[in-house]
Design an enzyme around this catalytic site. Structure first.
Site, mmCIF file in Angstrom:
data_model
loop_
_atom_site.group_PDB
_atom_site.id
_atom_site.type_symbol
_atom_site.label_atom_id
_atom_site.label_comp_id
_atom_site.label_asym_id
_atom_site.label_seq_id
_atom_site.Cartn_x
_atom_site.Cartn_y
_atom_site.Cartn_z
ATOM 1 N N GLU A 111 62.608 38.979 76.571
ATOM 2 C CA GLU A 111 62.369 37.800 77.429
ATOM 3 C C GLU A 111 63.175 37.906 78.724
ATOM 4 O OE1 GLU A 111 64.565 34.438 77.526
ATOM 5 O OE2 GLU A 111 65.527 34.623 75.568
ATOM 6 N N LYS A 121 71.906 28.454 68.303
ATOM 7 C CA LYS A 121 73.239 27.955 68.668
ATOM 8 C C LYS A 121 73.488 26.580 68.087
ATOM 9 C CE LYS A 121 74.548 30.037 72.962
ATOM 10 N NZ LYS A 121 73.371 30.555 73.628
HETATM 11 N N1 PSU Z 1 69.173 29.795 73.724
HETATM 12 C C1 PSU Z 1 70.189 30.603 74.064
HETATM 13 N N2 PSU Z 1 70.095 31.329 75.191
HETATM 14 C C2 PSU Z 1 68.997 31.252 76.012
HETATM 15 C C3 PSU Z 1 67.921 30.407 75.624
HETATM 16 C C4 PSU Z 1 68.062 29.698 74.480
HETATM 17 O O1 PSU Z 1 71.164 30.683 73.336
HETATM 18 O O2 PSU Z 1 68.960 31.923 77.063
HETATM 19 C C5 PSU Z 1 66.687 30.347 76.482
HETATM 20 C C6 PSU Z 1 65.533 31.119 75.819
HETATM 21 O O3 PSU Z 1 64.727 31.703 76.810
HETATM 22 C C7 PSU Z 1 64.768 30.027 75.106
HETATM 23 C C8 PSU Z 1 64.929 28.869 76.060
HETATM 24 O O4 PSU Z 1 63.411 30.335 74.882
HETATM 25 O O5 PSU Z 1 66.259 28.984 76.572
HETATM 26 C C9 PSU Z 1 64.710 27.534 75.394
HETATM 27 O O6 PSU Z 1 64.787 26.522 76.366
HETATM 28 P P1 PSU Z 1 64.470 25.013 75.945
HETATM 29 O O7 PSU Z 1 65.610 24.603 75.066
HETATM 30 O O8 PSU Z 1 64.401 24.282 77.243
HETATM 31 O O9 PSU Z 1 63.162 25.058 75.210
#
Ligand code: PSU
Ligand code: MN
Length: 314
Positions: A33, A167
């Site tokens: 990604e 996390k």
């Molecule tokens: N969690 C992490 N690091 C990240 C992300 C999530 O520990 O970089 C990034 C990933 O690309 C994930 C996105 O798909 O954030 C999710 O964002 P949201 O919570 O806005 O859906």
């Protein structure tokens, strides 16, 4: 597909020749990604890490396919210049499933999250995707409805996602419940009975299943494919012990960052990047080191799974 549609489709997706050649020959390919590049780490750590991760994939005998949106085209596999462009701070769009059509229409560039990377990678014919951590149900998610689109995507797009779990900025219990509802098979890599929590191998939540090694993970992916399930799989790889040492410190930083985000009324897609940035500042970069280490480890494991799967499906 209708001819005109096909033309538009081929114009919107750009598969790098190294990726299409590998796929045609049934060789292992690993999708990566790019929100971690555009929103997860600052320059130059983002570029260096992205390059190192691609190098690890190659060293394991697989082809890396970093996904990103450049000038309205969804790229699967990036050149060095394209990787540098995404790493520079010129690009600011965070592209999830809901943002894809808009980015394409407006000719924008951005980093793809787990959900949109799954879409692009599956569309290209890739079976294994490596990331650091996936999104999940945020704390208070039942009230705020802040539930990452990554979870629905895992329920609807058949690709195996390799991550270090989720996390503890999230509600891990609710995230696991939601994945169960979505019909996502979740397996922890190795022997640990616990589902890992990104910075630490221990979340306090029992993992639904385990896969002993890359071979067993590949068999699981192959079974899901043969069954025609059309849903994704989550392979959770615990962070290596030597990097998990700062677990308590990171946990305290997470508590502080979550409280700050709430106090500053940070909303929607900005929540995750805000919290990650603050955790890194509070731990004076130590969380970044752990982050980089676990992504590299995931890349190694994910590549081994992709290699085992390609042998199995030959
Ligand atoms: N969690 C992490 N690091 C990240 C992300 C999530 O520990 O970089 C990034 C990933 O690309 C994930 C996105 O798909 O954030 C999710 O964002 P949201 O919570 O806005 O859906
Ligand atoms: Mn969200």
């Amino acid at each position: 597909m209708h001819n005109r549609r096909r033309l538009i489709h081929d114009n919107l997706f750009k598969i790098h020749p190294s990726v299409s050649e590998a796929l045609e020959e049934n060789k292992p390919v690993v999708a990566l990604e790019s929100t971690i590049i555009t929103h997860g780490m600052l320059y130059p750590h983002n570029l260096n890490t992205a390059r190192e991760v691609e190098a690890i994939v190659r060293a394991q005998g697989a082809t890396p396919a970093t996904v990103g949106v450049l000038q309205g085209r969804v790229h699967v596999g990036l050149t060095q210049e394209e990787l540098e462009f995404l790493s520079s701070r010129i690009v600011s769009l965070k592209v999830s499933r809901r943002d894809l059509a808009y980015a394409v229409t407006k000719g924008l560039s951005g980093g793809t999250t787990v959900s949109s990377t799954m879409i692009a990678a599956h569309n290209a014919g890739i079976s294994v995707f490596v990331t650091g951590g996936i999104g999940g149900v945020h704390r208070d998610g039942a009230k705020t409805m802040d539930i990452s689109a990554d979870l629905m995507e895992l329920g609807r797009t058949p690709i195996a996602v390799v991550s270090a779990g989720v996390k503890s900025i999230l509600d891990i219990g609710c995230t696991l419940e939601f994945l169960e509802t979505q019909g996502v098979c979740v397996a922890t890599f190795g022997k640990s009975k616990e589902f890992p929590a990104f910075f630490t191998p221990r979340s306090g939540f029992v993992s639904p299943y385990n896969v002993a090694d890359a071979q067993e993970a590949a068999q699981l992916i192959d079974s899901a494919s043969c069954l025609g399930l059309q849903s994704g799989l989550l392979v959770a790889v615990p962070i290596p012990e030597e990097y998990a040492a700062h677990g308590q410190e990171t946990e305290e930083a997470i508590q502080a960052a979550v409280a700050e985000a709430s106090a500053a009324s940070i909303r929607g897609k900005d929540v995750t990047p805000f919290i990650l940035q603050r955790i890194n500042e509070i731990t004076q970069g130590r969380s970044l080191q752990a982050n980089i280490a676990l992504i590299k480890n995931n890349a190694m494991v994910g590549s081994q799974i992709a290699c085992a799967l390609s042998n199995l499906q030959r």
